[in-house]
Every structure is written in structure tokens, then in C-alpha cells.
Design an enzyme around this catalytic site. Structure first.
Site, mmCIF file in Angstrom:
data_model
loop_
_atom_site.group_PDB
_atom_site.id
_atom_site.type_symbol
_atom_site.label_atom_id
_atom_site.label_comp_id
_atom_site.label_asym_id
_atom_site.label_seq_id
_atom_site.Cartn_x
_atom_site.Cartn_y
_atom_site.Cartn_z
ATOM 1 N N ASP A 144 0.869 -1.175 0.000
ATOM 2 C CA ASP A 144 0.000 0.000 0.000
ATOM 3 C C ASP A 144 0.910 1.230 0.000
ATOM 4 O O ASP A 144 1.495 1.588 1.022
ATOM 5 C CB ASP A 144 -0.899 -0.042 1.248
ATOM 6 C CG ASP A 144 -1.751 1.209 1.393
ATOM 7 O OD1 ASP A 144 -1.562 2.167 0.624
ATOM 8 O OD2 ASP A 144 -2.609 1.222 2.301
ATOM 9 N N GLN A 185 1.021 6.448 1.130
ATOM 10 C CA GLN A 185 1.776 7.488 1.842
ATOM 11 C C GLN A 185 3.260 7.483 1.469
ATOM 12 O O GLN A 185 4.035 8.256 2.030
ATOM 13 C CB GLN A 185 1.630 7.311 3.363
ATOM 14 C CG GLN A 185 0.205 7.395 3.879
ATOM 15 C CD GLN A 185 -0.415 8.777 3.715
ATOM 16 O OE1 GLN A 185 0.276 9.776 3.509
ATOM 17 N NE2 GLN A 185 -1.732 8.838 3.791
ATOM 18 N N CYS A 231 -8.853 6.226 9.808
ATOM 19 C CA CYS A 231 -9.075 4.933 9.143
ATOM 20 C C CYS A 231 -8.114 3.851 9.631
ATOM 21 O O CYS A 231 -7.783 2.934 8.878
ATOM 22 C CB CYS A 231 -9.009 5.056 7.623
ATOM 23 S SG CYS A 231 -10.251 6.144 6.947
HETATM 24 C C1 LIG Z 1 -5.572 7.185 2.098
HETATM 25 C C2 LIG Z 1 -5.047 5.821 2.293
HETATM 26 C C3 LIG Z 1 -5.699 4.710 1.749
HETATM 27 C C4 LIG Z 1 -6.975 4.808 0.997
HETATM 28 O O1 LIG Z 1 -6.931 5.704 -0.057
HETATM 29 P P1 LIG Z 1 -8.295 6.073 -0.828
HETATM 30 O O2 LIG Z 1 -7.903 7.181 -1.723
HETATM 31 O O3 LIG Z 1 -9.265 6.511 0.234
HETATM 32 O O4 LIG Z 1 -8.753 4.852 -1.500
HETATM 33 C C5 LIG Z 1 -5.131 3.469 1.950
HETATM 34 N N1 LIG Z 1 -3.998 3.331 2.643
HETATM 35 C C6 LIG Z 1 -3.344 4.379 3.176
HETATM 36 C C7 LIG Z 1 -2.076 4.165 3.913
HETATM 37 C C8 LIG Z 1 -3.855 5.657 3.030
HETATM 38 O O5 LIG Z 1 -3.217 6.685 3.567
#
Ligand SMILES: *Cc1c(COP(=O)(O)O)cnc(C)c1O
Length: 420
Positions: free
Chosen positions: A205, A208, A374
Site C-alpha cells: 500500500d 503514503q 481509518c
Molecule cells: C488514504 C489511504 C488509503 C486509501 O486511499 P483512498 O484514496 O481513500 O482509496 C489506503 N492506505 C493508506 C495508507 C492511506 O493513507
């Protein structure tokens, strides 16, 4: 004699961001909520405007001039993203609505078709809900089992525990590169190479990390990587999935519809080549093209320069923030090695609610986030219902950090005086 202060990266480019030059509540805006979404430079705004003013047409479908232009710009944006993270092929970039959709694509297409009962998925306790919930859904459907890597005493990825969790049953490791709450930079290369020794696939992911440091997916050797355009100076409604070519080729479509087919019969269809197989329906054309403009902008500044400047900001932020006795910061401190720390600080203030802090800071023009960001499971683990979070970008300055610290101290004093 006036000694000219060296101009920082932010000094040279702040004029590119029209939104930053405004007052809120009669105070100059200080935007410290970049981990939620970044601001957009004029080049990106102009690209959106120009597209709709000059080129707007549907892509891949018509021979007329506008459609050809729109298609060329849309596919050109794919090339830019591919180059930006150094993919082996442009076909390895799939445009999605955001990072969440990209993770769901992998979960439903690969996960649903490859995971069996008792297969194991390794996540971490610091994952964003977007990298937790899709796997929970897929685990329920397939009988796969989810395990979580916890934190070390300094609030970082527990590599020893990760080694213990890995086994022949591990089929997938899905890990955040930079935590949006702890700010730690996870050792993804080591995680990936170890997971591969067990035959597991790895999803990173990059929400960031992609906006803040150079990313090279071939060197990293991840199987998939996801990011969101709106966190990297691009518009909302566009994100991308990177996947290794053979892997994407072997994955069945996620969504069905126009654009993703080769031939359609009433009873069955054949699918388009990559990457179109995964892009059903009319895509976010303007947004993708504007993401291409954002990538151009970031490349021109230089991701290594951006990262180096943000490291300076981080050191400055933590030096000041850690001097406030009532403040507790979560995640590793820069002293443990600035390489392991992103330019964001989630913190609590003894006795104060984090939403009260952000409400009062807003009155001073300072935009920070409060809540669970989140990452509810992580907050539960930390024993707090929410944190305040200041997250910086390359257009932020030390002067803004100074103003934020002054406003934060005043906020703390204000609540102290009410309690006395
Ligand atoms: C913002 C974020 C997401 C989700 O991004 P979306 O644009 O809301 O789909 C996933 N992982 C991390 C670490 C984030 O900061």
C-alpha cells in the site's frame, strides 16, 4: 547587512498552489492534512480545465480527432505513471478510482480465485481500513485465515514476529509502506524478499510513500502496489494498481462492461488485453490525464529532493513537538533514524480530546485531522479513541510549523485554564 536566508524547496514552489494563499477565520491557512489529501498545483488544475475545454471525448472508441486526442492523453498519463514508479511495462498500470478500489481489485480477482481454506494472509495492525476490510471479506468467502504483524516497543513493524508468522501456508502479505498514523517507513524490500522465499505474493500500500519518496517497483520486487492520485497532487477519483505482468495476465476481470472486452456474444465474452481488461466502462479520463500532469510536476521537482526536504521538516516538527510536555507522539521518533520516519505526527495531549484540539487549531487557521484516520484497530491497540495528526508536504514551511506549535500551546493553555 541582510543575510539572505537560503530559499527552501517550499519557498520556490508555494506560488504553484493557489489554494494555499488564503485566510481561514482571518488567519493565513496552514494546511497540515496532507495525509488525507494533498493540494493541487496550478499545472494540474489547468490540465483539467484544458481537457474539458479542448479535448473532451470518450477514449478508445472513435476515430474522430477529439477522441484521438483524449485517448493519446489518457494513455500518455499511463506512461507517465509507469515511468514514475519504474514498471517493466506500461501494461502493468491499471487506472482505478482510488487505492481502495485497487486493493479490492486484487482481493476479488486474485484473492477470491487463489485462496483456499487454511491459506494465510499476513497483514499488520497498522493497516488502513482499505487494506483490512477487503481481506476480511475475501477470508470469509474463501476460508483463508488472517494474521497480523504487531508493533515493536518503538512503534514500528515487528520484523521478528513477521518471520515467525511466515510459513508455507502464507499465500499473501499485504503491508502499508508508510503508516498514515505512525509515520513509520516499513522495510518493504526485506519483507518482500522474505515473503517470496515462502512463495507468498506481496501487495504494498503505497498511498503514503509514492507522494513522498522515489519508488522503484522493479527494485522493490513487489507483486502489486497501489496508490491514490489525490494524495500525490492529482485529482480525486483516480488511483492506480501496479501489478507484475504475468500476475495481471493470470488474474480474471474484476468488473465487467465496455472497454474491457475483445468480443461479446450473448452468452459469453472474451477480454481485452492488459491493462484494459481491468478498466470496465468509461474511465476517469480528465482525472487520469491530470494525474499525469501531477506526476510531471513531482518528477520535475525531483522525488529525492522532495524526500530530503520533508526529512528536514520532520526533524524540525519533532524537535518542537516533543518539547511540549503534555504531548504524546505515536510511532517512532526521528532520533531512531530519520530514514524510518515520514513527515507526519499523530499525537494526543494529556486530558484533551483530539477533536477539541483540531477544532481550536482550525480557529487559528491550522488544518489538522483528528480521529482514527481509518486505522481503528491500531488506535484500539494504542489505547486511545483518536489522535490529532499533523501531516506535512513539500510545500509546507518551518514558519508554518512554528505557527502550528504556537497555536497548539495556546490551545493547551486555554483548556488548562478552563480546568483550573
Ligand atoms: C488514504 C489511504 C488509503 C486509501 O486511499 P483512498 O484514496 O481513500 O482509496 C489506503 N492506505 C493508506 C495508507 C492511506 O493513507
Amino acid at each position: 547587512m541582510i543575510i539572505a536566508k537560503e530559499r527552501t524547496l517550499a519557498d520556490t514552489i508555494r506560488a504553484d498552489f493557489p489554494i494555499l494563499h488564503q485566510e481561514v477565520h482571518d488567519k493565513p491557512l496552514i494546511y497540515f492534512d496532507n495525509a488525507a489529501t494533498s493540494q493541487k498545483p496550478k499545472a494540474v488544475l489547468d490540465t483539467l480545465q484544458n481537457y474539458y475545454q479542448q479535448d473532451n471525448a470518450n477514449v478508445h472508441r472513435a476515430v474522430h480527432c477529439l477522441s484521438a486526442r483524449a485517448t493519446e492523453a489518457y494513455e500518455g498519463a499511463r506512461d507517465k505513471v509507469a515511468t514514475f514508479i519504474n514498471t517493466a511495462s506500461r501494461q502493468e498500470i491499471v487506472f482505478t478510482r482510488n487505492a481502495s478500489e485497487a486493493i479490492n481489485l486484487v482481493a476479488y480477482s486474485w484473492g477470491l480465485n487463489n485462496l483456499q481454506p487454511q491459506d494465510e494472509i499476513i497483514l499488520t495492525v497498522m493497516e488502513h481500513h482499505s487494506n483490512l476490510v477487503p481481506w476480511q471479506i475475501i477470508a470469509q468467502k474463501t476460508g483463508a485465515v488472517i494474521k497480523h504483524v504487531g508493533l515493536t516497543a518503538t512503534g514500528e513493524f515487528d520484523f521478528e514476529q513477521f518471520q515467525q508468522l511466515l510459513s508455507e501456508r502464507t499465500k499473501l502479505v499485504s503491508v502499508v509502506h508508510v503508516s498514515n498514523t505512525l509515520g513509520c517507513i516499513n522495510p518493504v524490500e526485506a519483507i518482500i524478499s522474505l515473503a517470496h522465499q515462502y512463495g507468498a505474493k506481496v501487495l504494498i500500500d503505497g498511498c503514503q510513500s509514492v507522494p513522498h519518496m522515489p519508488i522503484n517497483v522493479q527494485a522493490m520486487d513487489c507483486d502489486w502496489l497501489v496508490a491514490s492520485g489525490h494524495k500525490m497532487c492529482g485529482p480525486t477519483g483516480i488511483g492506480f494498481l501496479y501489478g507484475k505482468l504475468e500476475l495481471l495476465q493470470a488474474m480474471p476481470p474484476f468488473l465487467g462492461g465496455g472497454e474491457m472486452i475483445a468480443e461479446v456474444f450473448l452468452e459469453h465474452s472474451t477480454y481485452a488485453d492488459l491493462p484494459h481488461k481491468f478498466e470496465a466502462g468509461t474511465p476517469a479520463i480528465a482525472e487520469a490525464i491530470a494525474l499525469g500532469a501531477a506526476v510531471d510536476y513531482l518528477r520535475e521537482l525531483g522525488m529525492d529532493k522532495i524526500h530530503a526536504y520533508e526529512e528536514e521538516l520532520t526533524a524540525y516538527l519533532f524537535a518542537l513537538l516533543s518539547q511540549i510536555p503534555e504531548v504524546q507522539i505515536y510511532g517512532p521518533l526521528p532520533q531512531t533514524g530519520s530514514k524510518s520516519r515520514a513527515a507526519l505526527a499523530a499525537f494526543t495531549v494529556e486530558g484533551l480530546d483530539s477533536s477539541d484540539i483540531s477544532t481550536l487549531l482550525d480557529q487559528e487557521g491550522v488544518a489538522i485531522r483528528s480521529g482514527h484516520h481509518c486505522t481503528q484497530p491500531l488506535h484500539r491497540l494504542l489505547g486511545v479513541t483518536g489522535t490529532a495528526r499533523a501531516s506535512l508536504s513539500f510545500y509546507n514551511t518551518q514558519a508554518e510549523i512554528d505557527a502550528f506549535i504556537v497555536a497548539l500551546k495556546e490551545t493547551i493553555d486555554f483548556f488548562r485554564s478552563m480546568m483550573d
